[in-house]
Design a protein around this motif. Sequence first.
Motif, mmCIF file in Angstrom:
data_model
loop_
_atom_site.group_PDB
_atom_site.id
_atom_site.type_symbol
_atom_site.label_atom_id
_atom_site.label_comp_id
_atom_site.label_asym_id
_atom_site.label_seq_id
_atom_site.Cartn_x
_atom_site.Cartn_y
_atom_site.Cartn_z
ATOM 1 N N LYS A 273 0.855 -1.185 0.000
ATOM 2 C CA LYS A 273 0.000 0.000 0.000
ATOM 3 C C LYS A 273 0.893 1.237 0.000
ATOM 4 O O LYS A 273 2.072 1.181 0.354
ATOM 5 C CB LYS A 273 -0.952 0.013 1.193
ATOM 6 C CG LYS A 273 -0.303 0.205 2.542
ATOM 7 C CD LYS A 273 -1.377 0.292 3.615
ATOM 8 C CE LYS A 273 -0.777 0.582 4.982
ATOM 9 N NZ LYS A 273 -1.806 0.715 6.041
ATOM 10 N N ASP A 274 0.317 2.349 -0.402
ATOM 11 C CA ASP A 274 1.042 3.610 -0.485
ATOM 12 C C ASP A 274 1.446 4.053 0.924
ATOM 13 O O ASP A 274 0.591 4.261 1.785
ATOM 14 C CB ASP A 274 0.134 4.661 -1.134
ATOM 15 C CG ASP A 274 0.840 5.982 -1.389
ATOM 16 O OD1 ASP A 274 1.937 6.196 -0.852
ATOM 17 O OD2 ASP A 274 0.272 6.806 -2.136
ATOM 18 N N PRO A 275 2.758 4.212 1.209
ATOM 19 C CA PRO A 275 3.175 4.607 2.559
ATOM 20 C C PRO A 275 3.144 6.110 2.788
ATOM 21 O O PRO A 275 3.470 6.574 3.883
ATOM 22 C CB PRO A 275 4.619 4.092 2.619
ATOM 23 C CG PRO A 275 5.102 4.238 1.221
ATOM 24 C CD PRO A 275 3.912 3.947 0.332
ATOM 25 N N THR A 276 2.754 6.881 1.766
ATOM 26 C CA THR A 276 2.796 8.333 1.876
ATOM 27 C C THR A 276 1.417 8.889 2.220
ATOM 28 O O THR A 276 0.425 8.162 2.262
ATOM 29 C CB THR A 276 3.281 8.967 0.555
ATOM 30 O OG1 THR A 276 2.220 8.885 -0.418
ATOM 31 C CG2 THR A 276 4.511 8.234 0.018
ATOM 32 N N ALA A 277 1.363 10.202 2.406
ATOM 33 C CA ALA A 277 0.089 10.863 2.702
ATOM 34 C C ALA A 277 -0.659 11.249 1.437
ATOM 35 O O ALA A 277 -1.706 11.900 1.514
ATOM 36 C CB ALA A 277 0.341 12.114 3.554
ATOM 37 N N ALA A 315 2.092 14.814 6.021
ATOM 38 C CA ALA A 315 3.103 13.866 6.476
ATOM 39 C C ALA A 315 2.420 12.646 7.063
ATOM 40 O O ALA A 315 1.263 12.708 7.506
ATOM 41 C CB ALA A 315 4.022 14.506 7.520
ATOM 42 N N VAL A 316 3.127 11.527 7.057
ATOM 43 C CA VAL A 316 2.675 10.303 7.718
ATOM 44 C C VAL A 316 3.762 9.878 8.692
ATOM 45 O O VAL A 316 4.934 9.735 8.302
ATOM 46 C CB VAL A 316 2.420 9.164 6.707
ATOM 47 C CG1 VAL A 316 2.084 7.872 7.429
ATOM 48 C CG2 VAL A 316 1.308 9.540 5.750
ATOM 49 N N VAL A 317 3.387 9.680 9.939
ATOM 50 C CA VAL A 317 4.325 9.234 10.967
ATOM 51 C C VAL A 317 4.087 7.751 11.234
ATOM 52 O O VAL A 317 2.940 7.329 11.398
ATOM 53 C CB VAL A 317 4.163 10.047 12.266
ATOM 54 C CG1 VAL A 317 5.110 9.523 13.351
ATOM 55 C CG2 VAL A 317 4.421 11.526 12.002
ATOM 56 N N ALA A 318 5.143 6.967 11.255
ATOM 57 C CA ALA A 318 5.018 5.527 11.510
ATOM 58 C C ALA A 318 4.474 5.284 12.911
ATOM 59 O O ALA A 318 4.989 5.834 13.883
ATOM 60 C CB ALA A 318 6.368 4.853 11.339
ATOM 61 N N GLU A 319 3.435 4.455 12.995
ATOM 62 C CA GLU A 319 2.838 4.127 14.279
ATOM 63 C C GLU A 319 3.148 2.694 14.711
ATOM 64 O O GLU A 319 2.722 2.271 15.785
ATOM 65 C CB GLU A 319 1.328 4.343 14.222
ATOM 66 C CG GLU A 319 0.951 5.799 13.971
ATOM 67 C CD GLU A 319 -0.559 6.010 13.956
ATOM 68 O OE1 GLU A 319 -1.298 4.994 14.022
ATOM 69 O OE2 GLU A 319 -0.989 7.177 13.881
ATOM 70 N N SER A 320 3.849 1.952 13.865
ATOM 71 C CA SER A 320 4.162 0.558 14.168
ATOM 72 C C SER A 320 5.431 0.162 13.433
ATOM 73 O O SER A 320 5.906 0.884 12.539
ATOM 74 C CB SER A 320 3.022 -0.364 13.739
ATOM 75 O OG SER A 320 2.874 -0.334 12.317
ATOM 76 N N LEU A 321 5.980 -0.998 13.796
ATOM 77 C CA LEU A 321 7.139 -1.522 13.083
ATOM 78 C C LEU A 321 6.793 -1.792 11.630
ATOM 79 O O LEU A 321 7.616 -1.566 10.729
ATOM 80 C CB LEU A 321 7.630 -2.809 13.759
ATOM 81 C CG LEU A 321 8.810 -3.517 13.081
ATOM 82 C CD1 LEU A 321 10.024 -2.607 13.002
ATOM 83 C CD2 LEU A 321 9.145 -4.812 13.816
ATOM 84 N N ALA A 322 5.578 -2.242 11.367
ATOM 85 C CA ALA A 322 5.152 -2.503 9.992
ATOM 86 C C ALA A 322 5.165 -1.214 9.168
ATOM 87 O O ALA A 322 5.577 -1.215 7.997
ATOM 88 C CB ALA A 322 3.765 -3.131 9.973
#
Length: 470
Positions: A273-277, A315-322
């Motif tokens: 899936k798209d990891p960006t905002a 922006a997208v901030v990582a909320e998990s290791l995944a």
Amino acid sequence: MLADTATIVARLTEFLGPDSVVADPVQMGSYLNEPRKRFHEKAAAVALPRSVAEVQALTRFAFEHGVALIPQGGNTGLVGAQVPLRGDEVIVSLARINALREIDAAAGHMTVEAGMILEEAHRIAEAEGAMFPLWIASQGSARIGGVLSSNAGGVNVLAYGNARELCLGVEAVLADGRLYKGLNALKKDNTGYDLKDLLIGAEGTLGIITAATLKIFPLPAVYETAIVNLASPEAALELFYTMRERAGMRLNAFELVPLIGLDMQMRHGMLDKDPTAGPSPWYALIEISQPKGAKGGLLQAGLEAAFEAQLIDNAVVAESLADRTRMWAFREQMSEVQSREGASIKHDVSVPIAAIPRLIAEGSEAAEALVAGIRAVPFGHMGDGNIHFNFSQPVGADGKTFMAGAQPVHDAVYEVVLRLGGSVSAEHGIGQLKTALLKQVKDPVALEMMRAIKQALDPRGILNPGKMLD
């Protein structure tokens, strides 16, 4: 000199044993075929010594009889330093010399042999609650000797430095078989020339590194990771300054990726899936690490300041290791996805950080003026000035025809790089790919000094001949 391959193989077999010499061309395939498949030469044999003493015996034999040797680690180099150039060389694989000799996590160092795979060094350090912070895309197959011989960089150079800065000492076999015993764990040793720094980055032309003492650091307790939408490289530069001011040495990585990189990966199904905002002309992957007990929130505070200054709009901030894994996959898959798009003209260059926007703008304009429809794909380590300035073939173009016209593109990009005070090789090295280019751009006095050092340490020219210095 021994010009007869059969005699060379027979003599190697005498002192290494039959299971340590590969002479069959098919069995040698994995040692001859480098990642980009640019260089295609045979070798006289592959030698797989099991000890430093065997490397010394092999080197003494080669020195006496004028046999050329090519030190090889994991065969992951991108400029052909680790594969044959002439067809009569003996490849010396360090794969079997791969032990951990010592580790002291509290003191911050470990000593490992050259054949250890980089990822194994990571695991060993982490088992002791520490970290060896050199991370590169090929870490699952790259070996410590090759990492040091190429002075590898990677994504953590911003905070920890490249391979040279992460090494306290080396052990190496010289061209005549003598052993340089330079292993130590001293951060201060002002007793003359720093000989390890000659061997690191020398691509096996001055000696064969057999072991190294490496710096290790406390394992971070928390990683703060985000992908940020940016309008331009100029905005990325301002954002980098903002994050560095707030996070200092905790800023591990600041990686720049263009929208075309995301489009390519989504088109080829490389991201689940798209990891960006969302769509944006440019993205920055930012990571900050925090030690145990440290107060967090540096990333969030930096992003809030950037929003207020209108440097970013999402922006997208990582909320998990995944999430973090997916974000890093987005960055690390940039090289692979370009191969799926067809032919690619590649440049591993660096400029002063402040000049990166000009490099991208002027380099792209110059290439586009030469090849209609060429697709600029600049990405990489913006935090340390190292941009992988690549160009994918026009959509629907013939790859061979595109690559046949690569030289004018190289010339145009390197002209911009040099005009901006940069380097034509930031972290991949010279090998056999850039020997002619090095002669064109290197200061003549520097080249004279390099040749004098080569002559002093390898008077018969048996160590990786034709690489770096022709």
